[in-house]
Design a protein around this motif. Structure first.
Motif, PDB file in Angstrom:
ATOM      1  N   THR A  87      62.085   8.239  -7.647  1.00 13.15           N
ATOM      2  CA  THR A  87      62.664   8.483  -6.279  1.00 13.15           C
ATOM      3  C   THR A  87      62.672  10.115  -5.556  1.00 13.15           C
ATOM      4  N   THR A  88      62.569   9.711  -4.308  1.00 13.43           N
ATOM      5  CA  THR A  88      63.492  11.854  -4.324  1.00 13.43           C
ATOM      6  C   THR A  88      64.344  11.795  -3.575  1.00 13.43           C
ATOM      7  N   SER A  89      65.223  12.441  -4.650  1.00 12.18           N
ATOM      8  CA  SER A  89      66.670  13.122  -4.311  1.00 12.18           C
ATOM      9  C   SER A  89      67.063  13.408  -2.613  1.00 12.18           C
ATOM     10  N   ALA A  90      65.934  13.980  -1.827  1.00  7.13           N
ATOM     11  CA  ALA A  90      66.152  14.347  -0.513  1.00  7.13           C
ATOM     12  C   ALA A  90      65.992  13.132   0.447  1.00  7.13           C
ATOM     13  N   GLY A  91      64.922  11.955   0.508  1.00  8.87           N
ATOM     14  CA  GLY A  91      65.226  10.683   0.894  1.00  8.87           C
ATOM     15  C   GLY A  91      66.289   9.876   0.483  1.00  8.87           C
ATOM     16  N   PHE A  92      66.761  10.029  -0.414  1.00 13.42           N
ATOM     17  CA  PHE A  92      68.586   9.355  -1.166  1.00 13.42           C
ATOM     18  C   PHE A  92      69.438  10.008  -0.320  1.00 13.42           C
ATOM     19  N   ALA A  93      69.247  11.227  -0.067  1.00 10.47           N
ATOM     20  CA  ALA A  93      69.975  11.901   0.482  1.00 10.47           C
ATOM     21  C   ALA A  93      70.857  11.163   2.096  1.00 10.47           C
ATOM     22  N   TRP A  94      69.035  11.750   2.870  1.00 10.39           N
ATOM     23  CA  TRP A  94      68.795  11.196   4.208  1.00 10.39           C
ATOM     24  C   TRP A  94      69.408   9.354   3.901  1.00 10.39           C
ATOM     25  N   ALA A  95      68.591   8.581   3.298  1.00 12.70           N
ATOM     26  CA  ALA A  95      69.588   7.248   3.394  1.00 12.70           C
ATOM     27  C   ALA A  95      70.774   6.813   3.730  1.00 12.70           C
ATOM     28  N   LEU A  96      71.643   8.084   3.262  1.00 10.81           N
ATOM     29  CA  LEU A  96      73.272   8.057   2.443  1.00 10.81           C
ATOM     30  C   LEU A  96      74.179   8.314   3.459  1.00 10.81           C
ATOM     31  N   GLY A  97      72.724   9.142   4.559  1.00  6.74           N
ATOM     32  CA  GLY A  97      73.694  10.092   5.386  1.00  6.74           C
ATOM     33  C   GLY A  97      74.259  11.546   5.328  1.00  6.74           C
ATOM     34  N   TYR A  98      74.190  12.148   4.395  1.00  8.05           N
ATOM     35  CA  TYR A  98      73.395  13.468   3.442  1.00  8.05           C
ATOM     36  C   TYR A  98      72.574  14.075   3.844  1.00  8.05           C
ATOM     37  N   PRO A  99      72.770  15.248   4.121  1.00 12.18           N
ATOM     38  CA  PRO A  99      71.851  16.591   3.507  1.00 12.18           C
ATOM     39  C   PRO A  99      71.677  16.665   2.782  1.00 12.18           C
ATOM     40  N   ASP A 100      70.401  17.042   2.359  1.00 11.02           N
ATOM     41  CA  ASP A 100      70.105  17.455   0.970  1.00 11.02           C
ATOM     42  C   ASP A 100      69.834  18.944   0.563  1.00 11.02           C
ATOM     43  N   GLY A 101      70.072  18.610  -0.481  1.00  9.40           N
ATOM     44  CA  GLY A 101      71.080  20.439  -1.685  1.00  9.40           C
ATOM     45  C   GLY A 101      71.867  19.926  -2.000  1.00  9.40           C
ATOM     46  N   ARG A 102      72.077  18.851  -3.401  1.00  8.36           N
ATOM     47  CA  ARG A 102      73.330  19.006  -3.846  1.00  8.36           C
ATOM     48  C   ARG A 102      74.325  19.149  -3.427  1.00  8.36           C
ATOM     49  N   MET A 103      74.454  17.780  -2.231  1.00  9.14           N
ATOM     50  CA  MET A 103      75.464  17.338  -1.569  1.00  9.14           C
ATOM     51  C   MET A 103      75.998  16.098  -1.043  1.00  9.14           C
ATOM     52  N   LEU A 104      75.013  15.451  -2.194  1.00  7.61           N
ATOM     53  CA  LEU A 104      75.603  13.861  -2.025  1.00  7.61           C
ATOM     54  C   LEU A 104      76.057  14.040  -3.491  1.00  7.61           C
ATOM     55  N   PRO A 105      76.976  12.519  -3.081  1.00  5.41           N
ATOM     56  CA  PRO A 105      78.413  12.451  -4.017  1.00  5.41           C
ATOM     57  C   PRO A 105      77.029  11.411  -5.591  1.00  5.41           C
ATOM     58  N   PHE A 106      77.519  11.780  -6.472  1.00  2.17           N
ATOM     59  CA  PHE A 106      76.869  11.034  -7.396  1.00  2.17           C
ATOM     60  C   PHE A 106      77.119   9.243  -7.327  1.00  2.17           C
ATOM     61  N   ASP A 107      78.979   9.084  -6.977  1.00  2.00           N
ATOM     62  CA  ASP A 107      78.491   7.610  -7.183  1.00  2.00           C
ATOM     63  C   ASP A 107      78.199   7.514  -6.074  1.00  2.00           C
ATOM     64  N   GLU A 108      77.482   8.022  -5.058  1.00  2.00           N
ATOM     65  CA  GLU A 108      76.353   7.505  -4.587  1.00  2.00           C
ATOM     66  C   GLU A 108      75.160   7.081  -4.886  1.00  2.00           C
ATOM     67  N   VAL A 109      74.539   7.860  -5.451  1.00  2.00           N
ATOM     68  CA  VAL A 109      73.323   7.993  -6.174  1.00  2.00           C
ATOM     69  C   VAL A 109      73.118   6.404  -7.520  1.00  2.00           C
ATOM     70  N   VAL A 110      74.776   6.445  -8.029  1.00  2.00           N
ATOM     71  CA  VAL A 110      74.705   5.330  -8.954  1.00  2.00           C
ATOM     72  C   VAL A 110      74.265   4.308  -8.147  1.00  2.00           C
ATOM     73  N   ALA A 111      75.313   3.848  -7.441  1.00  2.00           N
ATOM     74  CA  ALA A 111      75.520   2.796  -6.345  1.00  2.00           C
ATOM     75  C   ALA A 111      73.871   2.301  -5.938  1.00  2.00           C
ATOM     76  N   SER A 112      73.547   3.448  -5.538  1.00  2.00           N
ATOM     77  CA  SER A 112      72.015   3.447  -4.992  1.00  2.00           C
ATOM     78  C   SER A 112      70.405   3.124  -6.400  1.00  2.00           C
ATOM     79  N   VAL A 113      70.981   3.861  -6.963  1.00  2.00           N
ATOM     80  CA  VAL A 113      70.744   3.482  -8.746  1.00  2.00           C
ATOM     81  C   VAL A 113      70.211   2.134  -8.704  1.00  2.00           C
ATOM     82  N   ARG A 114      71.505   1.119  -8.787  1.00  2.00           N
ATOM     83  CA  ARG A 114      71.738   0.000  -9.032  1.00  2.00           C
ATOM     84  C   ARG A 114      71.439  -1.428  -8.260  1.00  2.00           C
ATOM     85  N   ARG A 115      71.277  -0.851  -6.685  1.00  2.00           N
ATOM     86  CA  ARG A 115      70.250  -1.453  -6.427  1.00  2.00           C
ATOM     87  C   ARG A 115      68.868  -1.545  -6.227  1.00  2.00           C
TER      88      ARG A 115
END
Length: 265
Positions: A41-69
């Motif tokens: 995965t790309t952390s920047a692309g992850f963040a943008w797809a979930l509505g956050y800017p890149d740069g350690r701003m993405l809540p980890f629960d959002e990461v877990v939910a996206s990885v689960r999918r």
């Protein structure tokens, strides 16, 4: 053989492992369908797809939910970019990683950025220890931003990267990722002085995969490049539609509806 063991073996070839990084379940499944032996995965692309800017701003629960999918739709190994682990506390980082390991991931990228190298080493040690204690295998790719963020004077960047790579290897890392590393002489020097498989990122002016393989590179990542190109094309088409109301752009090599549907059957 575990998913992590399979993923680790993909770094043993003379040709680099090619990873056009995904940003959600749909892009991951599409890339897998094209024959990719693994997905990262790309952390920047992850963040943008979930509505956050890149740069350690993405809540980890959002990461877990996206990885689960993503895990739900994949059959090949998955490596997740977790930025700095979403905490400065090594134990918390290790706990975060284990939440992803429990979902079935094969590996992670974890970065130093502007943090001290010793902090990333501590995070790697804590993660490796907790994974081992739980009987889990995990490929830890240590990303260092020496070149990307100019963490050392230009002439000293290879030397600093080697020092960090060896530190991270001693802490338990399985790979070394150096985004923005592009000069063949620098690549050769780093490959010759570190024991970890070297991962570089696709950037303008970088040699092709075959040449990189001869230099000793074992993994080539697209980073956020693919997601940026997709968003760029979406912007152009949407802008044309809004300004002109035409439909012609929607017939410009679209992926057929039925083909997309079949990705998830």
């Amino acid at each position: 053989m575990s998913s992590a063991s399979t993923f680790r073996q993909l770094h043993d070839n003379t040709s680099p492992l090619l990873l056009p990084n995904a940003w959600d379940a749909g892009s991951a499944r599409l890339i897998e369908s094209l024959g990719a032996p693994a997905i990262a995965t790309t952390s920047a692309g992850f963040a943008w797809a979930l509505g956050y800017p890149d740069g350690r701003m993405l809540p980890f629960d959002e990461v877990v939910a996206s990885v689960r999918r993503i895990v739900r739709v994949l059959n090949v190994p998955l490596s997740v970019d977790i930025e700095h682990g979403y905490s400065d506390d090594p134990r918390t980082v290790a706990d975060n990683v284990m939440r992803l390991v429990d979902l079935g991931i094969a590996g992670i990228n974890i970065e130093d950025g502007s943090d001290p190298a010793s902090l990333l080493a501590s995070k790697i040690e804590a993660t490796r220890r907790l994974a081992a204690n739980s009987g889990s295998d995990l490929f830890i790719n240590a990303r260092s931003d020496v070149f990307l963020a100019n963490l050392a004077e230009k002439s000293k960047q290879p030397e600093e990267s080697i020092a960090r790579g060896n530190l991270y290897a001693s802490a338990g890392a399985d790979g070394l990722f150096l985004p923005a590393l592009a000069q063949p002489s620098d690549i050769e020097a780093i490959v010759g002085a570190t024991r970890l498989p070297l991962n570089v990122m696709a950037v303008p002016g970088l040699a092709d995969a075959a040449t990189l393989g001869k230099l000793g590179v074992r993994r080539l990542s697209a980073g956020s490049g693919l997601s940026q190109v997709v968003l760029g094309k979406a912007k152009a088409i949407a802008q044309d539609f809004l300004e002109n109301g035409g439909s012609a752009a929607f017939s410009d090599h679209p992926l057929p509806y039925s083909e997309i549907q079949n990705l998830f059957v």
